[in-house]
Design a protein around this motif. Structure first.
Motif, short mmCIF file in Angstrom:
data_model
loop_
_atom_site.label_atom_id
_atom_site.label_comp_id
_atom_site.label_asym_id
_atom_site.label_seq_id
_atom_site.Cartn_x
_atom_site.Cartn_y
_atom_site.Cartn_z
N ARG A 95 0.86 -1.18 0.00
CA ARG A 95 0.00 0.00 0.00
C ARG A 95 0.90 1.23 0.00
NH1 ARG A 95 -2.30 0.70 6.27
NH2 ARG A 95 -0.29 1.37 7.17
N HIS A 179 -4.25 -3.06 -3.83
CA HIS A 179 -5.61 -2.66 -3.48
C HIS A 179 -6.19 -3.53 -2.36
CE1 HIS A 179 -4.98 -1.46 -7.74
NE2 HIS A 179 -5.58 -0.34 -7.35
N LYS A 181 -8.09 -4.86 0.95
CA LYS A 181 -9.32 -4.47 1.65
C LYS A 181 -9.65 -5.55 2.68
CE LYS A 181 -12.35 -6.60 -1.83
NZ LYS A 181 -13.48 -6.38 -2.76
#
Length: 236
Positions: A95, A179, A181
């Motif tokens: 990230r 990405h 999550k």
């Protein structure tokens, strides 16, 4: 190990308990096995005779270097022992935080290499693709999902520095995860996770030398790496 040994299922259970601890007391080891004191004494004694377990103090035990290598080859779900190069996946979840790239680094709380820091890793199961294995391991060990793609591979053979004995033979598939999550998991059985830059991770103390190979792959400098590592008994 130069020769293979066959051990009782109760002894395998004891090794499994010690795999996730630096050392453990008599009661901590006996309770999960369900054995009587007499039977437990026989089996812990046998493991000591085989050189797989060492007595640290009265009623306290730990895995020997030989025991760590043996137990690390265990399939802890089925309590069976393999002897072949391990195929391991490294889900490198990244990230951008404050303009800097961070990865999830993991402190290994499992023998061997208890207390070492690295990127997360796990075995590829029968029938899984590399990406499927990375997604599963990431979810199990970090609580996160991500978009994964294979980045590269390296083959590592680890030798004991003093004796030259082969301790581990592993093929690592580095898989980039972007990405992310989900709900981040900091702690789980066998490890502790933190978001860190590579520079911050390098200050943690015990760092696997293989991290340099993994970062080479992740930065696109090299796709295939062959490396040989040597660890002293104190590190292992």
């Amino acid at each position: 190990m130069s020769t293979e040994v066959t051990i009782h299922s109760a002894q395998t259970s004891i090794l499994r308990e010690l795999l996730f601890r630096p050392q453990a007391g008599y009661t901590e080891l006996q309770k999960p096995t369900g054995l009587t004191s007499d039977h437990f004494n026989f089996h812990i004694g046998r493991l000591t005779e085989l050189g797989l377990v060492e007595k640290v103090a009265r009623g306290t035990y730990r895995l020997s270097a030989k025991g760590k290598e043996y137990a690390n080859r265990m399939d802890t779900d089925n309590n069976t022992v393999e002897r072949q190069p391990k195929c391991t996946v490294i889900p490198a979840i990244e990230r951008i935080n404050g303009g800097k790239k961070e990865y999830i680094f993991q402190e290994r709380l499992k023998n061997p290499y208890y207390g070492f820091w690295s990127l997360p890793s796990g075995k590829i199961r029968w029938g899984e693709s590399i990406v499927e294995a990375a997604a599963r391991e990431a979810l199990e060990e970090t609580g996160l999902e991500a978009m994964f793609e294979a980045a590269g591979v390296y083959h590592e053979r680890v030798y004991e520095a003093e004796t030259g004995d082969l301790l581990e033979d592993k093929i690592f598939f580095v898989v980039r995860g972007t990405h992310p999550k989900g709900d981040f998991t900091a702690d789980f059985e066998g490890g502790h996770n933190e978001w860190l830059t590579p520079e911050a991770a390098s200050r943690k103390g015990k760092i696997f030398d293989s991290l340099a190979s993994e970062l080479q792959i992740l930065t696109g400098r090299q796709w295939l790496v062959e490396r040989v590592a040597r660890y002293s008994k104190a590190d292992f």
